[in-house]
Design a protein around this motif. Structure first.
Motif, PDB file in Angstrom:
ATOM      1  N   ASN A 182      -6.672  11.270  -3.688  1.00  0.00           N
ATOM      2  CA  ASN A 182      -5.745  10.162  -3.466  1.00  0.00           C
ATOM      3  C   ASN A 182      -6.128   9.013  -4.400  1.00  0.00           C
ATOM      4  N   PRO A 183      -5.205   8.561  -5.244  1.00  0.00           N
ATOM      5  CA  PRO A 183      -5.572   7.568  -6.256  1.00  0.00           C
ATOM      6  C   PRO A 183      -5.682   6.141  -5.739  1.00  0.00           C
ATOM      7  N   VAL A 184      -5.325   5.878  -4.495  1.00  0.00           N
ATOM      8  CA  VAL A 184      -5.309   4.503  -3.996  1.00  0.00           C
ATOM      9  C   VAL A 184      -6.389   4.238  -2.962  1.00  0.00           C
ATOM     10  N   VAL A 185      -7.068   5.251  -2.475  1.00  0.00           N
ATOM     11  CA  VAL A 185      -8.133   5.059  -1.493  1.00  0.00           C
ATOM     12  C   VAL A 185      -9.463   5.001  -2.234  1.00  0.00           C
ATOM     13  N   ASN A 186      -9.803   3.828  -2.715  1.00  0.00           N
ATOM     14  CA  ASN A 186     -11.048   3.647  -3.454  1.00  0.00           C
ATOM     15  C   ASN A 186     -11.465   2.182  -3.364  1.00  0.00           C
ATOM     16  N   ASP A 187     -12.645   1.903  -3.862  1.00  0.00           N
ATOM     17  CA  ASP A 187     -13.199   0.550  -3.755  1.00  0.00           C
ATOM     18  C   ASP A 187     -12.449  -0.456  -4.615  1.00  0.00           C
ATOM     19  N   GLU A 188     -11.911  -0.014  -5.738  1.00  0.00           N
ATOM     20  CA  GLU A 188     -11.179  -0.937  -6.602  1.00  0.00           C
ATOM     21  C   GLU A 188      -9.918  -1.444  -5.927  1.00  0.00           C
ATOM     22  N   ILE A 189      -9.174  -0.540  -5.299  1.00  0.00           N
ATOM     23  CA  ILE A 189      -7.952  -0.953  -4.599  1.00  0.00           C
ATOM     24  C   ILE A 189      -8.295  -1.819  -3.396  1.00  0.00           C
ATOM     25  N   ARG A 190      -9.381  -1.464  -2.672  1.00  0.00           N
ATOM     26  CA  ARG A 190      -9.760  -2.292  -1.532  1.00  0.00           C
ATOM     27  C   ARG A 190     -10.165  -3.696  -1.984  1.00  0.00           C
TER      28      ARG A 190
ATOM     29  N   PHE B  52       0.828  -1.210   0.000  1.00  0.00           N
ATOM     30  CA  PHE B  52       0.000   0.000   0.000  1.00  0.00           C
ATOM     31  C   PHE B  52       0.863   1.261   0.000  1.00  0.00           C
ATOM     32  N   ALA B  53       1.941   1.231   0.780  1.00  0.00           N
ATOM     33  CA  ALA B  53       2.832   2.400   0.813  1.00  0.00           C
ATOM     34  C   ALA B  53       3.521   2.604  -0.535  1.00  0.00           C
ATOM     35  N   ALA B  54       3.809   1.503  -1.247  1.00  0.00           N
ATOM     36  CA  ALA B  54       4.506   1.622  -2.530  1.00  0.00           C
ATOM     37  C   ALA B  54       3.613   2.208  -3.615  1.00  0.00           C
ATOM     38  N   ILE B  55       2.316   1.903  -3.575  1.00  0.00           N
ATOM     39  CA  ILE B  55       1.426   2.414  -4.620  1.00  0.00           C
ATOM     40  C   ILE B  55       0.788   3.732  -4.247  1.00  0.00           C
ATOM     41  N   ASP B  56       0.990   4.167  -3.012  1.00  0.00           N
ATOM     42  CA  ASP B  56       0.409   5.438  -2.581  1.00  0.00           C
ATOM     43  C   ASP B  56       1.285   6.583  -3.076  1.00  0.00           C
ATOM     44  N   GLY B  57       0.832   7.240  -4.143  1.00  0.00           N
ATOM     45  CA  GLY B  57       1.590   8.350  -4.696  1.00  0.00           C
ATOM     46  C   GLY B  57       1.232   9.695  -4.102  1.00  0.00           C
ATOM     47  N   GLY B  58       0.447   9.685  -3.039  1.00  0.00           N
ATOM     48  CA  GLY B  58       0.055  10.942  -2.416  1.00  0.00           C
ATOM     49  C   GLY B  58      -1.192  11.513  -3.065  1.00  0.00           C
ATOM     50  N   PHE B  59      -1.049  12.223  -4.163  1.00  0.00           N
ATOM     51  CA  PHE B  59      -2.205  12.775  -4.860  1.00  0.00           C
ATOM     52  C   PHE B  59      -1.844  12.972  -6.324  1.00  0.00           C
ATOM     53  N   VAL B  60      -2.877  13.085  -7.139  1.00  0.00           N
ATOM     54  CA  VAL B  60      -2.679  13.394  -8.555  1.00  0.00           C
ATOM     55  C   VAL B  60      -3.533  14.610  -8.887  1.00  0.00           C
ATOM     56  N   PRO B  61      -3.024  15.556  -9.677  1.00  0.00           N
ATOM     57  CA  PRO B  61      -3.807  16.742 -10.008  1.00  0.00           C
ATOM     58  C   PRO B  61      -4.891  16.415 -11.022  1.00  0.00           C
ATOM     59  N   THR B  62      -6.081  16.891 -10.764  1.00  0.00           N
ATOM     60  CA  THR B  62      -7.209  16.756 -11.691  1.00  0.00           C
ATOM     61  C   THR B  62      -7.926  18.095 -11.783  1.00  0.00           C
ATOM     62  N   THR B  63      -8.845  18.188 -12.725  1.00  0.00           N
ATOM     63  CA  THR B  63      -9.593  19.448 -12.898  1.00  0.00           C
ATOM     64  C   THR B  63     -10.498  19.730 -11.715  1.00  0.00           C
ATOM     65  N   SER B  64     -10.867  18.675 -10.994  1.00  0.00           N
ATOM     66  CA  SER B  64     -11.761  18.880  -9.848  1.00  0.00           C
ATOM     67  C   SER B  64     -11.011  18.973  -8.531  1.00  0.00           C
TER      68      SER B  64
END
Length: 506
Positions: free
Chosen positions: A247-255, A231-243
């Protein structure tokens, strides 16, 4: 000259053929090595007895069922068994509080009253677990007896964890699992090493069991380190989006990915634990029927314990003992749930951090009954030591609590994952990074202290001190936010939205 006939001697496991002197030959083994020539003369009585020393005699190989039913031995009566259970400990007097404790819960008395009554009720049940396990060891042998005692001692903690899983308190559940493990790794054996080694320079642990425990304990801890590192390896912190930034790793797909990984790891851990129990119960080799406690390099205290179980009679009938344990487990399950419900007010009124509540308080409460029993016997020991004839110091170190931790990481923790899968609770092996780190530290110091299969009171002080360090630091720890969101029931997106709504309203 006429050839002399061959003499054949049959044993339990193989047949030995003794050849005449003029037919003496070297027998080549399957791997190409040459064995010594077999003597051609008929073996004498002393030689036959020498051969039988290396082969287990049939009388020594008592079948498990024959031992359980005590074939050919005195049967313990039902009345005699009930009397032995009743007089097994003065703590049984607290069993009278079961009805008041249940009335307090269903009548909605004060949480303090309910907690006190349920706590006092669990004390004799814990003691009966120990007593019942000790009695079953006479019928099942020391290995299976130890397994039963360890499992029964984990009953309160396992019941507590199942209650939390059912209520979907996964954050507290994960903290409690780590808290139970470090409690039994550091505080309980550390205290035992201090008190047991106060009058002797060092105490012994079984070398074979200690070596196996090192491997099992390390595997159990690393099974939590791998998901945390992933989890620490794939946690890139954040990604910039228009909205905005998300955090790209805290979601149902990763869980969902961690759920699949956790269930696979859980099955592997269960297989390892089962294999380890088979190894301890039936180790390989020609003397596999002999207990590891009777091995040549086993400490004398272990040999004495195994011999004592074989030579002495139990106090309780095996069937009465099983009924007694089943009844205690049923009472324990309900009473422990009432105790956990009554302790909730402490967290709410005391503003205690969730991490400290799960990591320190709940494990201490679940172990408090067993700890009270141990304290009572320690006071009794001190009274006998100072006012009566002092008990000679024992060379056997009390390290059974470490076995409790191993069972909790290799059996109960994967069991909770699979049970959550069955009842629809998203229980994963993704634990808080702080919890994983303290668990690795506890594993390191325990393996280091027991590496030489010897302990002393100074090492016990070090173990207790490290547990206090963890308790002190966890008091100020608020938890890893990302992992907390991944441990919520429902969807991760809904949990994040609920938290955001609560923040905006605040």
């Amino acid at each position: 000259m006429a050839a002399q006939p061959e003499a054949t001697f049959s044993t339990r496991q193989r047949t030995v053929i003794v050849r005449p002197r003029d037919e003496e030959e070297a027998i080549q083994s399957s791997n190409g090595q040459h064995l010594h020539a077999v003597n051609m003369k008929s073996p004498t009585k002393s030689e036959n007895s020498h051969m039988s020393m290396h082969l287990p005699d049939k009388k020594e190989l008592v079948h498990l069922w024959d031992r359980f039913t005590r074939k050919g031995k005195r049967k313990i009566g039902v009345v005699e068994s009930l009397r032995a259970i009743f007089y097994s400990s003065w703590l049984n007097i607290f069993l009278l509080l079961i009805i008041p404790a249940w009335v307090s819960r269903f009548r909605h008395f004060s949480p303090t009253v309910t907690f006190t009554l349920t706590f006092l009720t669990i004390i004799p049940l814990e003691r009966l677990f120990d007593y019942g396990g000790e009695q079953l060891a006479h019928y099942l042998g020391i290995e299976l007896g130890d397994l039963i005692i360890i499992t029964l001692n984990n009953t309160v903690e396992a019941t507590l964890a199942i209650i939390l899983l059912k209520k979907c308190e996964l954050v507290i559940l994960k903290s409690t699992i780590v808290g139970v493990v470090i409690l039994h790794l550091l505080l309980v054996p550390g205290t035992a090493f201090v008190t047991g080694g106060a009058r002797i320079i060092e105490q012994d642990l079984h070398p074979h069991l200690t070596e196996l425990n090192h491997s099992l304990l390390t595997l159990g801890v690393l099974s939590l380190m791998v998901p945390a590192a992933f989890f620490a390896a794939i946690d890139g912190g954040f990604v910039p989006t228009t909205s905005g930034a998300v955090n790209p790793v805290v979601n149902d797909e990763i869980r969902g990915m961690f759920l699949k990984m956790s269930r696979g790891v859980a099955i592997l851990l269960l297989c390892v634990y089962i294999c380890s129990r088979i190894y301890l119960h039936n180790p390989p080799g020609d003397d596999n029927a002999l207990s590891l406690h009777l091995a040549a390099d086993a400490p004398e205290a272990f040999k004495h314990e195994a011999t004592h179980l074989q030579e002495t009679d139990p106090e309780v009938n095996q069937w009465v003992c099983l009924v007694m344990l089943a009844t205690c487990i049923a009472l324990m399950a309900a009473t422990a749930e009432f105790m956990v419900e009554s302790i909730e007010f402490v967290r709410e009124s005391g503003h205690i951090q969730v991490e400290w509540f799960g990591l320190i308080l709940l494990p201490m409460v679940s172990f408090a009954a067993d700890g009270t029993v141990a304290s009572a016997f320690f006071v009794q020991y001190l009274f006998r030591h100072f006012f009566r004839e002092p008990t000679p110091p024992t060379t056997l170190a009390k390290g059974r609590a470490i076995d409790l931790s191993i069972q909790f990481t290799l059996f109960w923790m994967p069991f909770f994952v699979l049970l959550g899968w069955w009842i629809g609770k998203p229980m994963t092996l993704l634990f808080d990074l702080f919890e994983v780190c303290v668990l690795i530290g506890a594993c390191f110091i325990v393996n280091y202290v027991t590496a030489d299969s010897k302990t002393n009171w100074a090492e016990g002080v070090a173990m207790v001190s490290f547990y206090i360090m963890i308790a002190l630091c966890s008091w100020f720890y608020t938890g890893q936010t990302e992992v907390n969101f991944m441990s919520q029931c429902g969807t991760v997106a809904a949990a994040i939205a609920k938290a955001a709504t609560g923040s905006s309203e605040a």
